[in-house]
Write a protein that holds these residues in place. Structure first.
Motif, short mmCIF file in Angstrom:
data_model
loop_
_atom_site.label_atom_id
_atom_site.label_comp_id
_atom_site.label_asym_id
_atom_site.label_seq_id
_atom_site.Cartn_x
_atom_site.Cartn_y
_atom_site.Cartn_z
N LYS A 191 0.97 -1.18 0.12
CA LYS A 191 0.17 0.08 -0.24
C LYS A 191 0.76 1.30 0.32
CE LYS A 191 -4.35 1.18 2.29
NZ LYS A 191 -4.38 1.64 3.97
N LEU A 215 0.43 6.01 -3.52
CA LEU A 215 0.58 6.84 -3.44
C LEU A 215 1.69 7.47 -4.40
CD1 LEU A 215 -1.61 8.08 -0.19
CD2 LEU A 215 -1.89 7.95 -2.29
N LEU A 228 -5.20 11.90 5.51
CA LEU A 228 -5.42 10.23 6.44
C LEU A 228 -5.97 10.67 7.78
CD1 LEU A 228 -5.16 7.47 4.65
CD2 LEU A 228 -6.71 8.52 5.03
N HIS A 229 -4.54 11.53 8.80
CA HIS A 229 -4.43 12.08 10.38
C HIS A 229 -6.18 12.51 11.13
CE1 HIS A 229 -0.63 10.98 8.95
NE2 HIS A 229 -0.40 10.53 9.89
N ILE A 265 -12.81 6.32 11.16
CA ILE A 265 -12.69 5.35 10.92
C ILE A 265 -12.91 4.14 11.98
CG2 ILE A 265 -10.87 5.24 8.42
CD1 ILE A 265 -8.77 3.65 10.55
N CYS A 312 -3.27 5.40 18.95
CA CYS A 312 -2.51 5.23 17.57
C CYS A 312 -3.59 6.28 16.36
CB CYS A 312 -2.08 4.20 16.81
SG CYS A 312 -0.80 3.01 17.51
N HIS A 313 -4.86 6.32 17.02
CA HIS A 313 -5.47 6.73 15.73
C HIS A 313 -6.76 8.58 16.22
CE1 HIS A 313 -6.44 3.42 12.81
NE2 HIS A 313 -5.75 2.97 13.51
N MET A 319 8.75 10.60 16.51
CA MET A 319 7.75 10.38 16.82
C MET A 319 6.51 10.11 16.03
SD MET A 319 4.85 13.17 14.86
CE MET A 319 5.90 14.28 14.28
N CYS A 320 6.47 9.89 14.51
CA CYS A 320 6.29 9.38 12.91
C CYS A 320 6.12 7.71 13.41
CB CYS A 320 6.50 9.66 11.89
SG CYS A 320 6.57 10.85 11.54
N CYS A 326 3.21 5.53 16.44
CA CYS A 326 2.41 4.96 15.96
C CYS A 326 2.65 4.23 14.60
CB CYS A 326 1.14 6.76 15.29
SG CYS A 326 1.05 7.19 16.72
N HIS A 327 3.84 4.59 13.85
CA HIS A 327 3.70 3.94 12.69
C HIS A 327 4.73 2.45 12.70
CE1 HIS A 327 1.42 5.41 9.33
NE2 HIS A 327 1.30 6.69 10.16
N PHE A 373 7.21 8.30 2.99
CA PHE A 373 5.67 8.20 3.72
C PHE A 373 5.31 9.99 4.43
CE2 PHE A 373 2.98 5.07 6.12
CZ PHE A 373 3.13 3.72 5.05
C1 HEC Z 1 -0.23 9.40 16.60
C2 HEC Z 1 -0.55 8.90 15.88
C3 HEC Z 1 0.41 8.90 14.95
C4 HEC Z 1 0.86 10.01 14.60
C5 HEC Z 1 1.88 10.46 15.67
C6 HEC Z 1 1.56 10.23 12.16
N1 HEC Z 1 0.74 9.01 11.91
FE1 HEC Z 1 0.25 8.70 10.78
N2 HEC Z 1 -1.33 7.79 10.27
C7 HEC Z 1 -1.43 6.97 11.80
C8 HEC Z 1 -2.49 6.31 11.23
C9 HEC Z 1 -3.68 5.76 12.60
C10 HEC Z 1 -3.09 6.76 10.39
C11 HEC Z 1 -4.54 5.98 9.22
C12 HEC Z 1 -4.95 6.61 9.47
C13 HEC Z 1 -6.83 5.90 8.14
O1 HEC Z 1 -6.08 5.53 7.68
O2 HEC Z 1 -7.71 6.51 8.15
C14 HEC Z 1 -1.88 6.93 9.76
C15 HEC Z 1 -1.77 7.27 8.01
C16 HEC Z 1 -0.45 8.38 7.46
C17 HEC Z 1 -0.65 8.57 6.23
C18 HEC Z 1 -1.65 7.78 5.19
C19 HEC Z 1 -1.31 6.32 4.88
C20 HEC Z 1 -1.68 5.43 3.53
O3 HEC Z 1 -1.95 4.43 3.46
O4 HEC Z 1 -2.14 6.09 2.76
C21 HEC Z 1 0.53 8.54 5.61
C22 HEC Z 1 1.31 9.11 4.43
C23 HEC Z 1 1.12 9.34 7.63
N3 HEC Z 1 0.55 8.47 7.83
C24 HEC Z 1 3.10 9.43 7.80
C25 HEC Z 1 3.08 10.23 8.25
C26 HEC Z 1 4.50 10.49 8.79
C27 HEC Z 1 5.00 11.66 8.29
C28 HEC Z 1 4.11 11.50 10.67
C29 HEC Z 1 4.89 12.02 11.28
C30 HEC Z 1 5.90 13.41 10.24
C31 HEC Z 1 2.95 10.36 10.71
N4 HEC Z 1 2.17 9.69 9.60
C32 HEC Z 1 2.80 10.46 11.93
C33 HEC Z 1 -1.66 7.75 12.83
C34 HEC Z 1 -0.15 8.57 12.81
#
Ligand code: HEC
Ligand code: HEC
Ligand code: HEC
Ligand code: HEC
Length: 436
Positions: free
Chosen positions: A2, A6, A73-74, A80, A107-108, A170-171, A174-175, A202
């Motif tokens: 996945k 993008l 998506l955040h 969701i 995480c969500h 930070m990222c 959750c990831h 990402f």
């Molecule tokens: C508090 C938790 C959290 C943090 C911190 C976080 N994310 Fe996420 N991220 C998520 C969640 C949960 C999803 C899925 C959301 C959805 O699909 O509705 C997501 C989805 C994404 C996606 C979309 C993925 C896809 O499959 O399309 C990207 C890109 C992404 N995050 C990048 C980042 C980046 C870069 C950072 C740091 C700068 C970050 N995230 C920080 C929880 C987090």
């Protein structure tokens, strides 16, 4: 796969992207600091970050809220938890509901403890501004004033999202997960998607609500994409080793936490034999379960470009880890501790910016290993592809090799139909075209 879907159009069309129990709550979310989170509503007013279009008179775009709420998506991460998939997961796990369970909210959403929630904070904002930028309690009223520097904002508790290491931490909280929040195999078994992450990709895939222009560079400096990628790989390797301590042997009795292993070691059809030579090379026996070491393998490759001796050390210790994983938890903990020490000593060397020569050498090395069948499992092959893609972008060659890169990506399109021989032969084609 996945993750790259993008990102794919980026080089396809040659466009460059601009860029759970509440008793442990007190220890959670320490990554972005102890300050109160004032809520997305405090950031999103029409005179602040809620403008309908970018503001030419300000260094920030000021339409960040619009980008986040419409494209990122955040902003949907909490919503969701109400969908059919989440409902089924909650039912399978015996939770009352997904949107009230800390195990999902951690995480969500921006699930900080009650004591860290300001008057306008609402959990339904999902992963809001302050989940990444830190609680704004002490900088909300000052950060936009003339003459206030970025350094002063950071001092008041703004999180350094621009800086590779803190961004990775930070990222990945959750990831990938932390000791307090973790997507276990039980959660995956209930239907959660596999967590795949690569920091640079990402970062590019998150719809950008900022522009890296002249004044951004003056305020925050140039952050190289390759350094960002290395920081992500470094932190993933480190954090995975740390997570063994809290999660490898936990509440599952005889069975270790399976999400630490290569998913496709078990989830593959029986008629497709692999004869995993590479596992035997690292000291495992046929039929042994191999820890997912894709980040560590990538880091070994990177180290060889800069410091042969340190890289050799890392290679030996990573083999030691696999051997230890067949023994007992104390031996494994010891092996991961040694690796963590080795990694700590290599951090500065690894996170220095990379020049064109090094980037090209690194890509050549990863392609050579890929062509030789070194990245046999899907997760390692995925990381190798993403690395080659990031390095090719950094060398400004993504248009030139777009067709070959598309086919290379194509070999990863389906996790269940992944054929490592096809991946290897496409890597060979890239290698001989890029390095004739
Ligand atoms: C508090 C938790 C959290 C943090 C911190 C976080 N994310 Fe996420 N991220 C998520 C969640 C949960 C999803 C899925 C959301 C959805 O699909 O509705 C997501 C989805 C994404 C996606 C979309 C993925 C896809 O499959 O399309 C990207 C890109 C992404 N995050 C990048 C980042 C980046 C870069 C950072 C740091 C700068 C970050 N995230 C920080 C929880 C987090
Ligand atoms: C360790 C953090 C973490 C935990 C715990 C977690 N998730 Fe996720 N979840 C994520 C991330 C990150 C993604 C996005 C994965 C991606 O696209 O790369 C995601 C994706 C999802 C998706 C797919 C989203 C989409 O747009 O298709 C659903 C549904 C989901 N999670 C539900 C849940 C539920 C329900 C729980 C609790 C049982 C839960 N998650 C626990 C981090 C987590
Ligand atoms: C998933 C993490 C994440 C979320 C959520 C998020 N940001 Fe960001 N934001 C980033 C990253 C990463 C950067 C780029 C690095 C940097 O400049 O700090 C950034 C940059 C910025 C900048 C800096 C622009 C500049 O020129 O210096 C502003 C302002 C900003 N974000 C505001 C917001 C607002 C307002 C929200 C909520 C509506 C938000 N962000 C939500 C991660 C996030
Ligand atoms: C040691 C072997 C092993 C590893 C490694 C492993 N799994 Fe599993 N997985 C299983 C078993 C056993 C089940 C339960 C099978 C069943 O219910 O039929 C299962 C069930 C699942 C299910 C539910 C399947 C269904 O049809 O209900 C999902 C999804 C899943 N695993 C994902 C993953 C992911 C993602 C990873 C890697 C992060 C992973 N697994 C790693 C053995 C493994």
């Amino acid at each position: 796969m996945k993750i790259s879907m993008l990102r794919l159009p980026v080089y396809l069309f040659g466009l460059l992207v601009l860029g759970s129990s509440s008793s442990v709550m007190a220890e959670k979310n320490t990554i972005t600091g102890p300050h109160k989170h004032m809520g997305v509503a405090t950031c999103a007013s029409s005179v602040c970050h809620g403008k309908p279009a970018p503001d030419a008179n300000s260094y920030a775009l000021l339409n960040e809220y619009r980008t986040w709420s419409r494209e990122d998506l955040h902003s949907k991460a909490y919503k969701i938890l109400f969908n059919a998939e989440s409902k089924r997961m909650a039912k399978n796990l015996g939770l009352a509901s997904a949107h009230t369970a800390d195990i999902c909210l951690d995480c969500h959403a921006d699930n900080v403890p009650q004591s860290q929630r300001g008057p306008k904070f609402v959990i339904r904002d999902g992963v809001g501004c302050e989940a990444c930028h830190g609680g704004s309690e002490n900088w909300l009223d000052s950060h936009y004033k003339k003459g206030v520097t970025h350094a002063e904002n950071l001092k008041a508790g703004m999180y350094p999202t621009e800086s590779p290491k803190p961004r990775a931490e930070m990222c990945l909280s959750c990831h990938l997960g932390t000791k307090d929040k973790f997507a276990t195999h039980r959660i995956m078994g209930a239907g959660h998607p596999r967590l795949a992450f690569e920091l640079e990709t990402f970062t590019a895939n998150q719809p950008a609500h900022y522009v890296v222009d002249k004044d951004y560079l003056e305020r925050k400096g140039q952050i190289e994409s390759v350094t960002m990628w290395v920081a992500g790989v470094y932190y993933t390797a480190k954090q995975t080793l740390e997570l063994y301590n809290s999660h490898l042997l936990t509440a599952n009795g005889l069975i270790p936490e399976l999400s630490f292993y290569d998913c496709h070691a078990c989830h593959h059809p029986m008629d497709k034999k692999n004869w995993r030579q590479t596992s035997i090379e690292v000291g495992l026996k046929p039929g042994d379960l191999r820890l997912n070491d894709s980040a560590l393998q990538m880091l070994i490759g990177i180290s060889f470009i800069r410091d042969q001796e340190a890289a050799q050390g890392l290679l030996q210790l990573s083999r030691g880890l696999h051997v230890a994983s067949r023994k007992d938890i104390a031996t494994l903990r010891n092996a991961s501790k040694q690796l963590l020490n080795q990694l700590a000593g290599m951090e500065d060397m690894l996170l220095r910016n990379y020049n064109r020569n090094e980037i090209s050498e690194l890509r050549k090395r990863i392609l050579t290993k890929s062509a030789a069948g070194q990245y046999r499992d899907y997760t390692s092959a995925e990381q190798a592809f993403l690395a080659v893609e990031t390095l090719t972008l950094a060398l400004d060659q993504s248009e030139r090799y777009a067709n070959l890169m598309d086919s290379f990506y194509g070999s990863l399109a389906s996790e269940s139909a992944f054929q490592q021989t096809r991946f290897a032969s496409l890597a060979q084609r890239l290698l001989s075209t890029m390095y004739p």
